[in-house]
Design an enzyme around this catalytic site. Sequence first.
Site, PDB file in Angstrom:
ATOM      1  CD  GLU A  29      35.546  39.588  44.621  1.00 11.38           C
ATOM      2  OE1 GLU A  29      35.858  39.142  43.504  1.00 11.38           O
ATOM      3  OE2 GLU A  29      36.380  39.914  45.486  1.00 11.38           O
ATOM      4  CD  GLU A  60      39.444  39.215  45.966  1.00  7.11           C
ATOM      5  OE1 GLU A  60      40.032  40.299  46.241  1.00  7.11           O
ATOM      6  OE2 GLU A  60      38.853  39.028  44.892  1.00  7.11           O
ATOM      7  CG  PHE A  83      39.309  33.636  38.485  1.00  8.27           C
ATOM      8  CD1 PHE A  83      39.568  32.856  37.363  1.00  8.27           C
ATOM      9  CD2 PHE A  83      38.322  34.608  38.395  1.00  8.27           C
ATOM     10  CE1 PHE A  83      38.862  33.043  36.175  1.00  8.27           C
ATOM     11  CE2 PHE A  83      37.612  34.796  37.221  1.00  8.27           C
ATOM     12  CZ  PHE A  83      37.879  34.007  36.104  1.00  8.27           C
ATOM     13  CG  ASP A  85      44.513  32.460  39.325  1.00  4.54           C
ATOM     14  OD1 ASP A  85      45.526  32.122  38.704  1.00  4.54           O
ATOM     15  OD2 ASP A  85      43.385  31.968  39.104  1.00  4.54           O
ATOM     16  CG  PHE A  86      41.102  36.478  42.592  1.00  4.49           C
ATOM     17  CD1 PHE A  86      42.009  36.609  41.549  1.00  4.49           C
ATOM     18  CD2 PHE A  86      39.762  36.719  42.314  1.00  4.49           C
ATOM     19  CE1 PHE A  86      41.605  36.950  40.275  1.00  4.49           C
ATOM     20  CE2 PHE A  86      39.339  37.064  41.049  1.00  4.49           C
ATOM     21  CZ  PHE A  86      40.262  37.177  40.024  1.00  4.49           C
ATOM     22  CG  HIS A 129      42.098  35.447  35.758  1.00  2.00           C
ATOM     23  ND1 HIS A 129      43.034  36.431  35.564  1.00  2.00           N
ATOM     24  CD2 HIS A 129      41.077  36.036  36.441  1.00  2.00           C
ATOM     25  CE1 HIS A 129      42.589  37.571  36.096  1.00  2.00           C
ATOM     26  NE2 HIS A 129      41.407  37.349  36.632  1.00  2.00           N
TER      27      HIS A 129
END
Lengths: 324, 338
Positions: A29, A60, A83, A85-86, A129
């Site tokens: 992205e 994702e 990130f 976290d994703f 994040h």
Amino acid sequence: MAELTYREAVSRAIAQEMERDETVYFIGEDVAAAGGVFKTTEGLLERFGPRRVRDTPISEQAIVGAVMGGAMNGLRPIAEIMFSDFFAVCWDMIANQIAKTRYMTNGQVALPLVIRTANGGGVRFGAQHSQSVEAWAMAIPGLKVVVPSNPTDMIGLFAAAVRDPDPVIVVEPKALYAMKADVPDGEIVDRLGAATVLREGSDVTICVLGSMVHRAMDAAERLAADGIGAEVIDVRSLVPLDTQAILASTTKTGRFVTVEESPRLCGWGAEVASIVAEEVFYDLDGPVVRITTPHIPLPSTDALEDLAIPSPDVIVERVKASMG
Amino acid sequence: MSKAVRSRSDKPRTDEAVRLEIYRMMVEARLFERRVHDLFLQGLVKGTSHLALGQEAIAAGYAAVLQPNDLVYCTYRGHVHTLLRGAPMAALMAELLGRANGICGGKGGSMHLTDVSKGAMGSYAIVGAHMPIAAGAAWAAKERETGQVVVCFFGDGTTNIGAFHEALNFAVVWELPVVFVCENNLYMEYTPIRSVTAVENPAADRASAYALEPILVDGNDPDEMHAVARRTVDLARSGDGPSLVEARTYRHGGHSRADPAKYRPEEEVAEWVARDPIPSLRERLIADGIDATTLDEIDRAAERVVDDATAEAQAGPPPDRSTLLTELWADGGSEWRN
């Protein structure tokens, strides 16, 4: 030698591998036209063109699924997950599909792919994040995991990851993107599974990773001023893990400390500490110490985030306390 | 039946040799899965199994048009797709029996049948996961200019999971040579798909959201199925991008071996069993002049093939203990430390 920021090292690392091997593709992205939200991939689109450096939708699962499918059919693709976290929204692809397919098919499927991601706190982004998720990845059989702590390692470990025949997660501490360091000219290729002794010492082994490396080095400097010789080991690679380097140092110093930028429970240091306890227990002169964040999500404001993430002060204090 | 466009444009009719081949494939697949079921009841196939009895025309239609280097991705209900892609039946049966001569050495099992050498790129047991992966394989095909087409089979329940939507959007935006084939057997596991879905046709009615033609086909009509397969695979191969096909079908049994499927009205089951694709094609072939003895011989040959495969599979030993720790990594082992 040239002075490079960590973020510049990321783009140099990707370029080095794309230049060498035309089957290396890079998707994610905002990675192409925008050059990455952390500006880690600037110039790659211009250099390698819109087919090999490509923006994706915010999907994702599609990104990670695509690099898996691409790797199954002749590419050596790199995905950026903006990130870490994703990872939580594409964890099926990573943990169930990528990690298991080679084993489940008894070796029929090879997955030479890399997923690189910005990880960790220290930049006030708040709980969704800022996570350090390297322990999630190392818990899944079938994934290799590296965490470069400086620009040279970023290039060398990344190159090793791209050239590796197995899936590798490259975890980039986002707090280090602005860090500068001298980087050798020419091609840099490291290897997976090798820790580095960054500073020698005879009194205590401090085992660290990623952004905590620099805090531990600061702490070691201050401990030295107080007559305590700290040996700092940058683990660099969680899977495969250089246990021999860690055990040798611990045997020498007799004391073992981890510094982890992650919540307490099941951090990478828990696994390493258990290996130390199992294998060199009788060489220890004191209890194993783990310095982690509290077991909480990371808060946003600097006043609280700085309290949560282990600081050089805290490292010095905990090491001294453990030595009585 | 639907607001979606029904596919009827796919004449001329499939030639006789191809129709006989489709018949043979469906019969072999049917007998294979019936044998699997028998072995399950004997306690020889462990774990679970998801049979596609009644749904064979869809996989057979595509199998008849694919080239050797094309790739197929399927689901945990994937015995038939893997077999009809050309995976050796004995090795598939051995995998279901957990033997060393299994196609995955016993590590995969019923839900993960794979034969990469035949382009059967895996059976995926997390609903929807293989759709982005199939798109990725199609991406590599396009970039490497291999001419391959990727076909991805999935069930109706998949249309309500995020990966379905991510993969379709991605494949269309990147114009990838992939055909997504929804096998709508009317039930997502135990629940009628209609009762949990906003649209009547779970795949076809979503096609327009991805700028795709809605294609709804009778998945129990082998001739129609073959024609749709031909058209969509040709589109992908000629660079015209992905297709989304919804094939209406019905499984004769339950979701898995644990499911007696009592939630389905008896009349509905009877209606669909009456539309079984195998006798349907048989009747049509006879009506079109094929000698019944030709079809009988195909049936008998298929029985022999299944008998032989079963015997060969059962002759295999259990996997060697050492294989527990092999093939996690490309170096053949599973070591994570020095």
